[in-house]
Each structure stands twice: as C-alpha cells, then as structure tokens.
Design an enzyme around this catalytic site. Sequence first.
Site, PDB file in Angstrom:
ATOM      1  N   HIS A   1       0.831  -1.204   0.000  1.00  0.00           N
ATOM      2  CA  HIS A   1       0.000   0.000   0.000  1.00  0.00           C
ATOM      3  C   HIS A   1       0.866   1.254   0.000  1.00  0.00           C
ATOM      4  O   HIS A   1       0.590   2.216  -0.735  1.00  0.00           O
ATOM      5  CB  HIS A   1      -0.929  -0.016   1.215  1.00  0.00           C
ATOM      6  CG  HIS A   1      -2.026   0.989   1.153  1.00  0.00           C
ATOM      7  ND1 HIS A   1      -2.215   1.955   2.106  1.00  0.00           N
ATOM      8  CD2 HIS A   1      -3.005   1.189   0.227  1.00  0.00           C
ATOM      9  CE1 HIS A   1      -3.261   2.708   1.786  1.00  0.00           C
ATOM     10  NE2 HIS A   1      -3.762   2.265   0.659  1.00  0.00           N
TER      11      HIS A   1
ATOM     12  N   HIS B   1       1.296   3.990  -3.393  1.00  0.00           N
ATOM     13  CA  HIS B   1       1.064   5.423  -3.305  1.00  0.00           C
ATOM     14  C   HIS B   1       2.345   6.217  -3.550  1.00  0.00           C
ATOM     15  O   HIS B   1       2.279   7.413  -3.867  1.00  0.00           O
ATOM     16  CB  HIS B   1       0.444   5.781  -1.952  1.00  0.00           C
ATOM     17  CG  HIS B   1      -1.015   5.451  -1.870  1.00  0.00           C
ATOM     18  ND1 HIS B   1      -1.988   6.254  -2.425  1.00  0.00           N
ATOM     19  CD2 HIS B   1      -1.672   4.394  -1.326  1.00  0.00           C
ATOM     20  CE1 HIS B   1      -3.176   5.725  -2.217  1.00  0.00           C
ATOM     21  NE2 HIS B   1      -3.015   4.597  -1.546  1.00  0.00           N
TER      22      HIS B   1
ATOM     23  N   HIS C   1      -7.553  -0.952  -5.132  1.00  0.00           N
ATOM     24  CA  HIS C   1      -8.291  -1.003  -3.874  1.00  0.00           C
ATOM     25  C   HIS C   1      -9.483  -1.973  -3.961  1.00  0.00           C
ATOM     26  O   HIS C   1      -9.843  -2.609  -2.957  1.00  0.00           O
ATOM     27  CB  HIS C   1      -8.761   0.397  -3.474  1.00  0.00           C
ATOM     28  CG  HIS C   1      -7.646   1.278  -2.984  1.00  0.00           C
ATOM     29  ND1 HIS C   1      -6.904   2.079  -3.815  1.00  0.00           N
ATOM     30  CD2 HIS C   1      -7.130   1.459  -1.737  1.00  0.00           C
ATOM     31  CE1 HIS C   1      -5.997   2.727  -3.113  1.00  0.00           C
ATOM     32  NE2 HIS C   1      -6.109   2.370  -1.849  1.00  0.00           N
TER      33      HIS C   1
ATOM     34  N   GLU D   1      -9.988  10.377  -5.162  1.00  0.00           N
ATOM     35  CA  GLU D   1      -8.765  10.594  -4.377  1.00  0.00           C
ATOM     36  C   GLU D   1      -8.349  12.057  -4.391  1.00  0.00           C
ATOM     37  O   GLU D   1      -7.377  12.433  -3.730  1.00  0.00           O
ATOM     38  CB  GLU D   1      -7.625   9.719  -4.912  1.00  0.00           C
ATOM     39  CG  GLU D   1      -6.546   9.493  -3.885  1.00  0.00           C
ATOM     40  CD  GLU D   1      -5.357   8.721  -4.425  1.00  0.00           C
ATOM     41  OE1 GLU D   1      -4.526   8.304  -3.612  1.00  0.00           O
ATOM     42  OE2 GLU D   1      -5.256   8.546  -5.640  1.00  0.00           O
TER      43      GLU D   1
ATOM     44  N   HIS E   1     -12.159  11.010  -0.346  1.00  0.00           N
ATOM     45  CA  HIS E   1     -11.420   9.858   0.179  1.00  0.00           C
ATOM     46  C   HIS E   1     -10.481  10.266   1.306  1.00  0.00           C
ATOM     47  O   HIS E   1     -10.453   9.659   2.385  1.00  0.00           O
ATOM     48  CB  HIS E   1     -10.635   9.200  -0.955  1.00  0.00           C
ATOM     49  CG  HIS E   1      -9.598   8.231  -0.486  1.00  0.00           C
ATOM     50  ND1 HIS E   1      -8.259   8.583  -0.345  1.00  0.00           N
ATOM     51  CD2 HIS E   1      -9.668   6.927  -0.119  1.00  0.00           C
ATOM     52  CE1 HIS E   1      -7.576   7.540   0.075  1.00  0.00           C
ATOM     53  NE2 HIS E   1      -8.405   6.522   0.220  1.00  0.00           N
TER      54      HIS E   1
ATOM     55  N   HIS F   1     -13.264   1.939   2.745  1.00  0.00           N
ATOM     56  CA  HIS F   1     -13.009   1.612   1.345  1.00  0.00           C
ATOM     57  C   HIS F   1     -14.116   0.753   0.739  1.00  0.00           C
ATOM     58  O   HIS F   1     -14.256   0.718  -0.488  1.00  0.00           O
ATOM     59  CB  HIS F   1     -11.629   0.974   1.185  1.00  0.00           C
ATOM     60  CG  HIS F   1     -10.555   2.005   0.988  1.00  0.00           C
ATOM     61  ND1 HIS F   1     -10.221   2.497  -0.243  1.00  0.00           N
ATOM     62  CD2 HIS F   1      -9.793   2.669   1.887  1.00  0.00           C
ATOM     63  CE1 HIS F   1      -9.277   3.414  -0.113  1.00  0.00           C
ATOM     64  NE2 HIS F   1      -9.004   3.541   1.170  1.00  0.00           N
TER      65      HIS F   1
END
Length: 685
Positions: free
Chosen positions: A206, A210, A235, A347, A362, A402
Amino acid sequence: MDKNLLLLFDRPSEPVYVPKGEGKVSFEVPTNYLPKKYQPVAQRILSRFGEDSLSSVPIKPIAIPDLSLVLQLSRYDSFSLFIPAHRKMATRLTELFLGMRTIEDLLSLAAYTRDRVNPQMFIYSLSVAILHRDDTKHLSVPQLSEIFPDKYMDSQVFNRAKETANVVPAGSRMPIEIPLNYTATDVDPEHRVAYWREDVGINLHHWHWHLVYPFDGPRVAVNKDRRGELFYYMHHQIMARYNAERLCNGLQRVQPFIDLRSPIPEAYFPKLDQLVAGRAWPARPTNMTLSDINRSADKLRFDISDIELYRSRMLEAVQTRRVRNVQGGTQILDENTGIDILGNMMEASILSPDQTFYGDLHNLGHLAISYIHDPDHRYLESFAIMGDSTTAMRDPIFYRWHAFVDNVFTQFKDSLPAYNTQDLGFQGVTVQDIRITSPGSNPNTLNCHWTKSDIDLSRGLDFTPRGSVLARLQHLNHDEFSYSFVVNNTNNQEVTGTVRVFIAPKYDETGRALSFNDQRLLMIEMDKFTTRLRRGQNTVNRNSVESAVTIPFEATFRNLNDNRPSDSDLSNFDQFNICGCGWPQHMLVPKGTRQGYPMDMFVMISNYEFDRVNQAEPTGCRDGVSFCGLKDLKYPDARSMGYPFDRVARAGVTSMSDFLTPNMRVQQITVRFTDTIKARQPSTL
C-alpha cells in the site's frame, strides 16, 4: 555517485555526517551544511565522526533554494500526505529534488536538507524524486520497513533491538521473535483477520503503490496512464481479498461505512510507537463517533457535513454520468475513461476535473477517522494510523471506509452496458480443462500455513552500533503451485491469447451459493499473461511465482541464508529490492480453512488483438504489473481493469455456469490451512 543517494536512507534521524551503511561511508559536507548550532564546532564534529569512516563522499556546495515552506513542519512531528498542509510541503521538496540539474546537485541538496526537514517527509520526497528522475529511476529505494520499522511491528521490539545491538557482537545476534497475536485477542472477532491486516508485505504494498502513484505533487509524478482507474482497481482487489479472508475466518463481508454520524463499533489498538515523533500511535476504543475537525496546528478545518456534501456530488456524477470541470463545462463519464476520471475525483488527485467542487472525499474520510480521538487538538495528540498510508491498512475501519469508496465505483460500473457474448468470446478457442498442481498435494488444492521470516531493523535503529539486528515475524504463506490449462484452437492459424486467472468464494456467510453478481465482486485476480496457441490442442503451464500480481518473496523479506549481498555491496542492491510495487507473493492465496475452503477458479483466454497496447517492449522488472502498471509505459492491457467481472452480467445470467463462453472454464478448488509453521522451501516446480 547515484548509489550514494541510497545511503541517505540509512538511519534517517542520525546526522548526515555520521558514517552510513555497513561500509561506513561518510559524507564530507561543507561547514554551512551543518545545523547552525553545530557550525561553530564543525571541525571537531566532522573530524570525530570522520575517524570512524572507511570511505568518504565529498559533497559539492551549491546555491540552496528557498526552503521556508518545507521547514514549517518540525523534525519531530508526525507527517501525513492526507493533510493538505503537509502535502504542499512534500510537493515543494519533491519539486526541488526533481529540479536539480545533475545527480551531484541532487546529492548536495539532499545532504543539506536531510538534517533540517522532517525525516518522514524527506524520505517520501526523495523516494518520489528517485523514482521519477531520468537519471535515477533505475535505482530501487529501500523498503520502508527497514527505514521506519516502527510503522510495521510491535513497539516492544525496539528496546530489545537496541539492547541487542549494544550488548551482542554483530556476528552473534539472534533474531528477536515477534508474536503473531500482539495487538488483541480473538475475544474481538475482528482480530481473527489481524494477521492479514497487519502483514508487513501488505502494508508495504500500500505504501509503495502510493509512492509510485502519488495523488499530488509535480505533474510528471502524478499524470500516469489510467492512474485513476488503477486507484479504483487496486483497492477493489484489496477489498475482494479481504472479504475472502473474512469468509475463511467465519466473519461477514465488510459493511460499508455510510452513516458518518453513527458510532464505529470496531476498536483498534495498534501497539506501535513513532520513533521519530517519540510517542505512541493513538488508539480508538469501541463506539467512538466522528466529529468536525478544527486543528489550527495542522492548518486543518472541515466538518463532517463537508464530506457528506462531496459524497452527494460524487454520487450525482455517477448517476448522471457527467462531471463538471473548472472551466464551467461538463464532461461525460464514458465506458472507456469514466472510471479513470472518477478515480482521480475520489482521491482528489491534481488530475480531478474540479478539485474544489468535488472536494477531497477519500482523504477527508481518512483524516476524520484518524482524528476521532482529538478532533480539536485539545489533547495535543497527533493522527492515528488511518492518517498514514503506511499504516492505514492495519485498522478494520480502513476496509469499511473503502467498502463505501468501492461501492461508488461499482455503482458507476453497474450503469455501463453488460458485456455480450461477442465482447467475451474468442472465436475458435475453447478451454477444455483447467487444474492446479502442488507437490505432495491432491489436485486442485492450495495449501496454506505459517512461515517465519526476518526483517533487518538496523537501517532504522538510530544511534546504535552497526550490524544486522533482525526481527523474526510469523506470517501466512502457501505452498508453491502451478496451473495447467488444456486449450483447443480450431482457427487455421496460430493465435495469441491473454490468459486471465481469478478465484472467488463459492458460498456466502450462510453457506448458500453466491449469485453471479455477488461472486464477481469477490473475484481475486491471480495472474494474467499472454500465450501463443498453435492449431489444435495446446497445454499451457504457469508457475504461481510468475504471477503478474505479485512481487517476489525476497522483495519483502530478506533471505539471509540465500546469498544476500552485504549492505556495503551496492552493486547488488537493486536485485534485492526488485522494484517493490506489487502484492506480496506470500499473500497470493487466501488462508482457507482446516477442513478445506471451497472456491471457484475461473480461467478465460481473451483475444490478444483486442487486449494489445501498442508500445515499446518493457525493459527491467515486470513484477506486480496488474496492480502497478509498467514504469514509464501505458498499462499493458487495453481492456477495462477487472475484465470480465467489472460489469453486471448480461440478461439471463444468474450463476457462473450461465456466464461461461467456450473460451472460459471454471473449476472448484480447495484451499486448506494447516496451523503449523513451515520453513520456506526452495522452488520445486
């Protein structure tokens, strides 16, 4: 020169002039590079630590750009990309690193800033710059579990680690065992899947995703092919995997966090310390409720009603399949690019068509949850683990939040036309048989167990003697296996196909067979690859370690008994970091159950002529491409991510058997868990 950049990741709170790495490499910095309080005694400091070095790297003085913005965050504060003020600082530092003309200049600026800016922000910005500069993108940044091990394991380990480093000679140190169950007991039902949420490899994935796909920063780092769609799909796959894991452990699928004003029954006590900030991560007791956020210290203020407003605007865009842009016009959410636009809106990346109108849905959700214990900063507490992408996946509420996010995407996908048999078929290609083989096991059976692996903490143990200090973690693993598919090609010529492999649970929480539209949302992508099919019958074989979803075991855990290079052998550094972005190989298979958990394995061979992306052949690593794409290239599949399960079924399809076309096949498999600890075995396939 470029390899010297990687030494700056070593012991991030130790000054830059302290020798780095097992090779004890010192940086010869100009006097004005030292913090002002040390400049009057610069010669004594530099000569003192220079005596311990085995080699040195001279740092060229350069004109230092304006750092006033990036210095606004204290070196001892927690850092989060979810916080807009922190994000702005990190973006500026990343831009400065990217803007350096040469590697030598980059090294100079990095050496100057390393002891002045927040260490977590420094590591993030330098990592992004290295991954995106043309002259450094071949380098692989170290895993964050080695730089900041406090984000990944029991806080009690660090006093023991420092004692070991100070008392036991480097060659005689034994690994420090970390128990599997250290955050709670099974009295809390959610703890049954803590081994999954708290897995180091999953959390590293994760973080690294990112890092490769930042949502803010220089456009060169953010504007990547199908970035928003990949945010959705990566996700979505996490949710499918987590739900399968829950079903294996007798838990219900995740309930989306929709009512933001209702109490959160899930508690979480992370048992982590922040070594840089010098305090423990805050906990969240059961049944806490979100509040409006007003924290002047973080330049952060928003209400829960703001999140609800952004949510309603996002849902309106989904329902109308139109979004507004900053120019005041509208944009259609079509079949090809709609999900990509929605992903960037959700996002709130800089690619969002209108960041002000659609907001930061988000990220504000993450922040509201992470400040639930101190929304107005009256107790001087920092954010909890939901406020850091490095640690957020440890918390059960991450998945409820999520699940809501994924439902928004699913609503859009469900509004698109269903795939018809022509969209799904491959003329002349029939999949006749599919099976899984694992040595010493029954056919079509996957076997899971526990394994213990080591992580070297020494890179993150500031101000301790050199030499490896190992933490030994117990984690889920599976026996290696292989696929074998029998495929008939009745075309008059050889054809190329894309093999798509998924698995999914067969039954719901009550033991009833899942409908097709429920099962498709639980489909776990296991692999995707191309194969050439000659005329007639073909047998296609594939090893599980070749999965396009995963990164190799060694990219997560160091196998110290398998020719690991020394930390000073930087020529071999890349091969032991192996790109880093991708799902961990040891978590490819759900845990299963002791009696054997039934799942469906689905295999489809689609026509590569419709999957093909015309671009240069990729060079370098191709690990984890399904979740991470290819470096500097387009996503290597023209189909929608998740195809053929990303849309509702065509009319008349209620079960998997109804869905199948000749180029597909489904086979029931069994996933069996054995509650034993097995050493990792070398490949036998």
